[in-house]
Design an enzyme around this catalytic site. Structure first.
Site, short mmCIF file in Angstrom:
data_model
loop_
_atom_site.label_atom_id
_atom_site.label_comp_id
_atom_site.label_asym_id
_atom_site.label_seq_id
_atom_site.Cartn_x
_atom_site.Cartn_y
_atom_site.Cartn_z
N GLU A 1 -6.43 -5.04 8.67
CA GLU A 1 -5.42 -4.02 8.98
C GLU A 1 -5.06 -4.04 10.46
O GLU A 1 -5.82 -4.54 11.30
CB GLU A 1 -5.93 -2.62 8.64
CG GLU A 1 -6.19 -2.36 7.18
CD GLU A 1 -6.63 -0.93 6.93
OE1 GLU A 1 -5.98 -0.23 6.15
OE2 GLU A 1 -7.64 -0.50 7.54
N GLU B 1 0.85 -1.19 0.00
CA GLU B 1 0.00 0.00 0.00
C GLU B 1 0.89 1.24 0.00
O GLU B 1 1.80 1.37 0.82
CB GLU B 1 -0.92 0.03 1.23
CG GLU B 1 -1.81 1.27 1.25
CD GLU B 1 -2.71 1.35 2.47
OE1 GLU B 1 -3.47 2.32 2.58
OE2 GLU B 1 -2.63 0.44 3.34
#
Length: 673
Positions: free
Chosen positions: A622, A448
């Site tokens: 996450e 990311e």
């Protein structure tokens, strides 16, 4: 009481009044021409007297002390001469005039003491010169100070008082007569100056009155010429609530802040901005008719408070504003705000259509006082609006008063805006990368891309701070383009099986121009679109669902993957999740971090993972930072992980070394989990 009134009346003669700003400006303008002339007169007269005593009196009296006095007079001459070309505000004008009022007495005392100190070295002729010097200097200076009556009076009292006292103690009848004569002349001069000052003040008042009349006449003629009575009413009144409207509010505020007696902002004007919480739901449930009924009820509540010191208006939508006259302490404003919030909450509970529906509608209020010099009505409104924004962030149904801390934050945001607009901003931006791990195969699936800004002025600034600012000032697309280009250049150096996950702001998702540019940018880079995932937040869908749907369809048709970021923290529904056809959802770390200690978080994570499996949508978990959390997530079915346990965000140069030794570091962790 009579004695106190008389004392106050006498003391007014020794003060520079601050009640009339126009008079202060006129006094200042007149004195910039007259006071330099006064110091020139003092200089000429002083050296005329000093020359009569050179050789007769000691040098320190006849030469050295006149030089010092001349320097003092010359410096004051230069100071006032420079002020001729300057235009001061009311506060600075008042300060300059009051300083002159104080200085006049001190300087007068010094000069008369010097003249009298020459008496022991005088004869009949030079003693007469001393009397002439004191007399002509007193009358001349009083004339030059005719527009500062208090300074002229102070000077006359100091000089004549000192002269008469000294002459009386010397015992020379001629000298006494001369002193009394100068004193009587000064008294007559002061009476003339007093009459002249009254006429001067009356002239300023007449001029102001005439200007006011002219302005009012022009305004009335313009209104009469352009608008009918009904048009005027519609221009200043909100049709729905019959309250003053936005235009009326700002004109009223400008009128309050432009009153002549408001020399110093001291909190005597306070405004409040009120916003209804949950109003959109009223429109959704009862339609716009129900929402309009509630707005009418709120307007009636605000009028029903019966406060004669509060001007209430409707700015538009569910936003109201008020102007409060008078000085209010924080506790008083808090009480007013609490009272308003209470009556509005009670009104909402009665129902938008008049029935007892038990609606959960509250009000949030931001207050701001006029306490900063030269603050405009618009700036005062913005401060109240900022305080309201802080209420909305911290918890609805409350009130907040704009404070010095808020001012500092606003200035900081403005500085950030300035830095973001500079040409060198792209040079200060960088991208770091955090891996997304497949814990079944033990491989890195993607990285990311995360924006970073290291400002030359402020140092490291987190994206949660600068990205909202960039969105607000319309620079987010420029930053996105620069960051995406860097990420694409880096992606070309990675193995082909590793993807890039890139965050797109809600503003960019609703911009067809930005979507076109993004697609073209990926094409020009030569990267396979299938290696790029675009992450969007749930807030992007609020109020812009159709635009977001169009953007997602175009990106998916191009081959880009779509990921819903921070799932569960925003406002999306299961219908949105189904209609928008996301490839993945990311379970927010706020749930994951508490999965071991909070049963609700445990249930939420478990349900989201089950939902993803049932809808055949991939789930990225996450915020996994410990092996214990990883064990729990894997036991619940989570296999795609992102978090500090595997790596913090890393610089581009560290990615290939990380991939080279990834399996060695990862396998022991996965075996333990």
């Amino acid at each position: 009481m009579k004695l106190s009134g008389r004392v106050e009346s006498v003391l007014r003669h020794f003060k520079v009044s601050d009640l009339d700003p126009d008079l202060l400006k006129a006094q200042y303008k007149a004195n910039t021409n007259q006071i330099p002339l006064m110091y020139f007169l003092v200089l000429v007269s002083t050296w005329g007297l000093a020359s009569s005593f050179i050789g007769a009196a000691p040098n320190y009296l006849s030469l050295y002390l006149p030089v010092v006095l001349s320097l003092v007079a010359a410096s004051r001459f230069v100071s006032w001469a420079r002020l001729r070309s300057r235009r001061l505000d009311t506060r600075s004008t008042l300060k300059a005039l009051r300083a002159t009022n104080r200085v006049s007495g001190v300087i007068s005392l010094v000069f008369v003491a010097w003249a009298i100190s020459l008496t022991p070295y005088s004869d009949d002729h030079t003693r007469g010169h001393i009397s002439f010097y004191i007399g002509i200097t007193t009358v001349g200076c009083m004339f030059c100070l005719m527009h500062i009556r208090s300074a002229a009076l102070m000077m006359a009292l100091v000089i004549n008082g000192g002269f008469i006292y000294f002459a009386w103690n010397v015992g020379d009848s001629v000298f006494v007569a001369e002193a009394i004569n100068v004193g009587l002349a000064s008294a007559a001069m002061y009476m003339l100056l007093n009459i002249n000052f009254r006429d001067f003040r009356a002239l300023i008042e007449s001029r102001r009155h005439l200007i006011t009349q002219q302005k009012e006449l022009i305004r009335r003629e313009a209104v009469t010429r352009r608008l009918s009575d009904e048009t005027v009413r519609l221009a200043y009144v909100d049709v729905l609530t019959d309250l003053p409207n936005r235009r009326h509010f700002f004109e009223k505020l400008e009128e309050k802040m432009d009153q002549p007696n408001f020399i110093k902002p001291n909190g005597s004007v306070t405004i409040g901005i009120l916003d209804l919480d949950g109003f959109k739901r009223i429109n959704d449930v009862f339609g716009h008719t129900g929402g309009d009924n509630l707005l009418k009820q709120v307007a009636a509540c605000l009028r029903g408070l019966g406060r004669t010191d509060m001007f209430v208006s409707r700015l538009g939508g569910d936003e109201f504003a008020m102007i409060l006259d008078g000085q209010f302490e924080d506790e008083e404003l808090e009480a007013i705000g609490a009272d308003i919030c209470r009556v509005i909450s009670e009104t909402a509970e009665e129902g938008a259509d008049g029935s007892n529906r038990g609606l959960d509608v509250t009000a949030s209020i931001g207050f701001a006082r006029w306490q900063v010099p030269d603050l405009t009505p618009k700036e005062l409104y913005e401060r109240a609006d900022y305080a309201l924004y802080q209420v909305k962030r911290s918890g609805k149904g409350k009130m907040e008063i704009f404070s010095a801390e808020h001012e500092i934050e606003i200035q900081r945001i403005r500085s950030l805006e300035f830095c973001l607009r500079t040409d060198g901003i792209e040079r200060e931006l960088s991208v770091v990368y955090q891996p997304i791990i497949d814990t079944i195969n033990g491989k890195v699936l993607a990285f990311e891309a995360l924006a970073r800004w290291n400002s030359e002025v402020f140092g490291a600034i987190p994206p949660t701070t600068f990205i909202p600012v960039a969105e607000r000032i319309g620079l987010i697309d420029k930053l996105t383009h620069a960051l995406l280009q860097r990420a694409l250049d880096q992606l070309k150096t990675w193995p082909d099986n590793i993807k890039l996950s890139f965050n797109l702001s809600p503003n960019s998702m609703t911009s067809s121009v930005m979507i076109d540019r993004m697609i073209a940018q990926i094409e020009e880079s030569g990267v396979d679109p299938c290696r790029v995932d675009v992450e969007i937040t749930e807030t992007a869908m609020i109020g812009n669902f159709d635009d977001v749907l169009t953007a997602i369809d175009r990106l998916k048709a191009f081959g880009v993957g779509i990921v819903l970021d921070d799932f569960g923290t925003g406002y999306s529904s299961l219908a949105h999740l189904h209609l928008l056809s996301f490839d993945k959802i990311k379970i927010d770390k706020s749930f994951v971090s508490a999965v071991l200690t909070n049963s609700a978080s445990f249930t939420i994570v478990k349900s989201m993972l089950a939902l993803g499996r049932q809808m055949e949508v991939g789930c990225v978990v996450e915020g996994v930072e410990t092996e214990e959390v990883l064990k729990t997530v894997r036991r619940l079915g989570g296999t795609t992980i992102q978090g500090y346990l595997f790596s913090r965000p890393m610089a581009a140069k560290d990615i290939l070394p990380y991939l080279a030794k990834f399996g060695q570091d990862l396998n022991p962790v996965l075996r333990r989990a």
